[in-house]
Design an enzyme around this catalytic site. Structure first.
Site, PDB file in Angstrom:
ATOM      1  N   TYR A   1       0.823  -1.198   0.000  1.00  0.00           N
ATOM      2  CA  TYR A   1       0.000   0.000   0.000  1.00  0.00           C
ATOM      3  C   TYR A   1       0.866   1.259   0.000  1.00  0.00           C
ATOM      4  O   TYR A   1       1.546   1.563   0.987  1.00  0.00           O
ATOM      5  CB  TYR A   1      -0.931   0.024   1.214  1.00  0.00           C
ATOM      6  CG  TYR A   1      -1.984  -1.070   1.244  1.00  0.00           C
ATOM      7  CD1 TYR A   1      -2.289  -1.829   0.111  1.00  0.00           C
ATOM      8  CD2 TYR A   1      -2.677  -1.350   2.414  1.00  0.00           C
ATOM      9  CE1 TYR A   1      -3.252  -2.818   0.156  1.00  0.00           C
ATOM     10  CE2 TYR A   1      -3.645  -2.335   2.469  1.00  0.00           C
ATOM     11  CZ  TYR A   1      -3.921  -3.072   1.326  1.00  0.00           C
ATOM     12  OH  TYR A   1      -4.873  -4.070   1.366  1.00  0.00           O
ATOM     13  N   GLN A   2       0.840   1.961  -1.116  1.00  0.00           N
ATOM     14  CA  GLN A   2       1.499   3.260  -1.263  1.00  0.00           C
ATOM     15  C   GLN A   2       2.973   3.215  -0.846  1.00  0.00           C
ATOM     16  O   GLN A   2       3.433   4.000  -0.029  1.00  0.00           O
ATOM     17  CB  GLN A   2       0.750   4.333  -0.474  1.00  0.00           C
ATOM     18  CG  GLN A   2      -0.704   4.523  -0.925  1.00  0.00           C
ATOM     19  CD  GLN A   2      -0.878   4.771  -2.417  1.00  0.00           C
ATOM     20  OE1 GLN A   2      -1.240   3.866  -3.163  1.00  0.00           O
ATOM     21  NE2 GLN A   2      -0.594   5.986  -2.847  1.00  0.00           N
TER      22      GLN A   2
END
Length: 347
Positions: free
Chosen positions: A61-62
């Site tokens: 995630y990111q």
């Protein structure tokens, strides 16, 4: 808030799990609609105040910033032993396979990176993010069990898999003395109910916790047709999952809206109250404080059996979409969207 055991573990988790895919540097990963650290901290602090103790993130995630934001917020607002933290690792990359990195080595490396991001000594639940068709499941289970023995992981879970894969893996774990998968995190909501064919039955028999993602169908079950949000406008991956069945799905969304009016609650509460009758703890994302409130209220909402049947009546079978459609034996060898902008060392 209500709490329950996570499958066959001693982990006491809130019935709502806060999904952290919406947190992280918007310029650093797959999603452009994520919220910054200031907003993340406000949401997590509010979630804790509302009784949520279960948090789900992932190294993918990111570019790892979701883990970083979550870790710093929990250090400031909670005691480590009062929260249940889950994170996930990706399959071996093509580069790792070419370099001869084993499944066991890959898991150890990914976990250490996640622990560094989180600023923690261990995670409560370490999740195999998707099936790695290039790595034998023996190596995956062996690598995970090593981390359990070292005290860096309490329990292991799996995501984005078929029921036969979960059954096969846990049979091997029983035979070899490996840690078993105690939970499964697959795509499941009112608009996508394919989990009910086999996975739900397997989990019920073996007391494996179901903690599905996309509980609100990327916001579609929380808004009336035509209403927009930044995520609905910009989340191209969610469009890939839902646009193809939008016409059929709209009938269900309208029934969610109708029952929300009847009960005097939000659509979020109706959609999650339905899902809570099926699973241990849905993973509900939040990019605003009020998203937390709707999810928490859903725990106390009891739908009449007739209304549950009314919500389910219009469903038609769906093709697999998203990760399950892309992560195939041949597709696993290609660069996928979840590997773009991955943390350094994962490529």
């Amino acid at each position: 808030m209500q709490y329950t055991k996570l499958g066959n573990t001693d982990l006491e988790v809130s019935r709502i799990c806060l999904g952290c895919m919406g947190f992280g540097n918007a310029a650093a990963g797959q999603h452009s609609w994520t919220v910054d650290e200031t907003a993340t901290r406000e949401i997590i602090k509010h979630a804790l105040a509302q009784g949520i103790n279960f948090f789900d993130t992932a190294i993918a995630y990111q570019n790892g910033t979701s883990e970083e934001y979550l870790g710093r917020a929990l250090r400031d607002y909670a005691s480590r032993d009062e929260v249940v933290v889950a994170t996930k690792f990706l399959p071996r990359s093509t580069q790792e396979i070419k370099a001869g990195v084993t499944g066991q080595e890959h898991i150890a490396k990914q976990l250490d990176m996640s622990l560094q991001h989180l600023g923690m000594d261990y995670v409560d639940l370490y999740i195999y993010h998707m099936w790695d068709y290039q790595t034998d499941i023996y190596d995956i289970l062996d690598g995970l069990t090593q981390q359990v023995k070292e005290g860096k992981v309490r329990y292991i879970g799996i995501a984005n898999c078929y029921a036969y894969q979960l059954a096969k893996a846990n049979a091997l774990a029983a035979k070899e003395g490996f840690a078993p998968f105690v939970s499964v995190q697959n795509h499941y909501n009112l608009l996508f109910r394919e989990e009910e064919r086999e996975m739900a039955k397997l989990c019920a028999e073996d007391n494996i916790a179901m903690t599905p993602y996309s509980a609100l169908a990327s916001g579609r079950l929380a808004r009336r047709p035509g209403e927009m949000s930044k995520r609905l406008a910009e989340d191209s991956y969610a469009k890939l999952k839902y646009d193809g069945t939008a016409e059929a799905d709209e009938k269900i969304i309208l029934r969610v809206a109708e029952l929300a009016d009847t009960y005097g609650v939000s659509m979020t509460e109706i959609a999650l109250a339905w899902l809570l009758t099926k699973v241990t703890a849905p993973v509900a994302g939040a990019t605003k404080r009020h998203h937390i409130d709707g999810a928490v209220k859903a725990v106390e909402l009891e739908l009449a059996k007739a209304d549950i049947a009314y919500l389910e009546e219009c469903y038609i079978p769906h093709k697999l979409v998203g990760v399950m459609a892309q992560n195939t034996e041949s597709g696993n060898k290609k660069e996928q969207v979840w590997m773009k902008n991955a943390p350094q060392g994962m490529q």
